[in-house]
Design a protein around this motif. Sequence first.
Motif, short mmCIF file in Angstrom:
data_model
loop_
_atom_site.label_atom_id
_atom_site.label_comp_id
_atom_site.label_asym_id
_atom_site.label_seq_id
_atom_site.Cartn_x
_atom_site.Cartn_y
_atom_site.Cartn_z
N LEU A 201 39.01 41.46 64.70
CA LEU A 201 39.40 41.45 66.02
C LEU A 201 39.05 42.70 66.90
O LEU A 201 38.56 42.75 67.99
N PRO B 168 45.61 35.69 63.78
CA PRO B 168 45.84 35.84 65.04
C PRO B 168 46.58 34.58 65.51
O PRO B 168 46.81 33.48 64.94
N GLN C 164 39.94 35.82 68.79
CA GLN C 164 40.84 35.44 67.96
C GLN C 164 40.09 34.32 67.00
O GLN C 164 40.39 34.28 65.91
#
Length: 399
Positions: free
Chosen positions: A41, A225, A265
Amino acid sequence: MLDLEFVRGQFPAFAEPSLEGWAFFENAGGSYTCQPVIDRLTRFYHQRKVQPYAPFPASEAAGAEMDEARMRLAALLGVETEELSFGPSTTQNTYVLAQAFRKFMQPGEAIVVTNQDHEANSGPWRRLAEEGIEIREWKVDPETGHLDPAALEKLLDEKVRLVCFPHCSNVVGEINPVAEITALAHAAGAFACVDGVSFAPHGFPDVGELGCDIYLFSAYKTFGPHQGIMVMRRALAEALPNQAHFFNGDTLYKKFTPAGPDHAQVAACAGMVDYVEALAAHQGVAPGAVAGLMHAHEVQLMQPLLDFLGSRNSVRLLGPKSAENRAPTVAVALQGPAEPVARRLANHKVMAGGSNFYAVRPLQAMGIDPDDGVLRLSFTHYTSPEEVDQLIAALDREL
């Protein structure tokens, strides 16, 4: 045996000074995030935060990482790459599915839902009654919360097109026999939709082996996520009407995603597979065997907690008293509201939840006031025996 030191070393939360000494028992609401997901991320936001799939290097890398996540997750789950898609949440994914079935089904046809489900796999389907779809409810045993497959058989006939049920409930915890239930649905000519949100954190399932047509879970509860992940097998996906832009209707993984996905994500979801594969390599097993290692560790930790709660006359333990066939999502009904007890547990550095957890229907079915809710104590394979001891000691003082 699971190497707990290695496992906990993959989660930065266990080295975070502000969390030191705290025992985390609200994992069913959202797990800690593993380092590979955080790394991916961070890299995406630093290096790839552009519109993906354009003809320049940063964009090509962004698209490649999104494709990688889909491909590797699908392989882990035993399905085709195009059969897996992402969405903002499991609730949103289910709502989109319900809109597809609204167009697919005829008035008078039926959907079976349960009163064991989280509202995400119940409410969107029940609303189709407004469109003339018959909704049949597969009911739990009001004492135990158990779903009996024999009771489902009595609900099935040629009108039923879809059977929706949880892999396990987020308050009952009992693991339902997905392959058996799916076989019953298929024998009646119906599809099977499984909410795996409360099961997947305890070992990614082989969806291909389970045989269900739809399997849904949430990445933020499987160490990743905040994304909803949906598997829909090809035959059903091709039969259902498109819910996305008209020009995306021929691409299965886009067909049920009306809005653009969260690119970063989605890409970071590959980190969940990185973690499973790293743990498998460390333990000397295949990635598919990691689920068994997780479950064995969880069972070992869960049984003392179940025994303790089962011995307290002041609480009602929901679900099985044996750890073997349940997930470590342990809920108890108290003699009054649960939230104040959860708050007092925080004084002992124990993080737990007191709420109805969107499981209003199952609580009502078991005679529990949803306004009082339940005290939920949920953990995963990264939980330590010492943390369970800390929890039990805190409960002994506060119950």
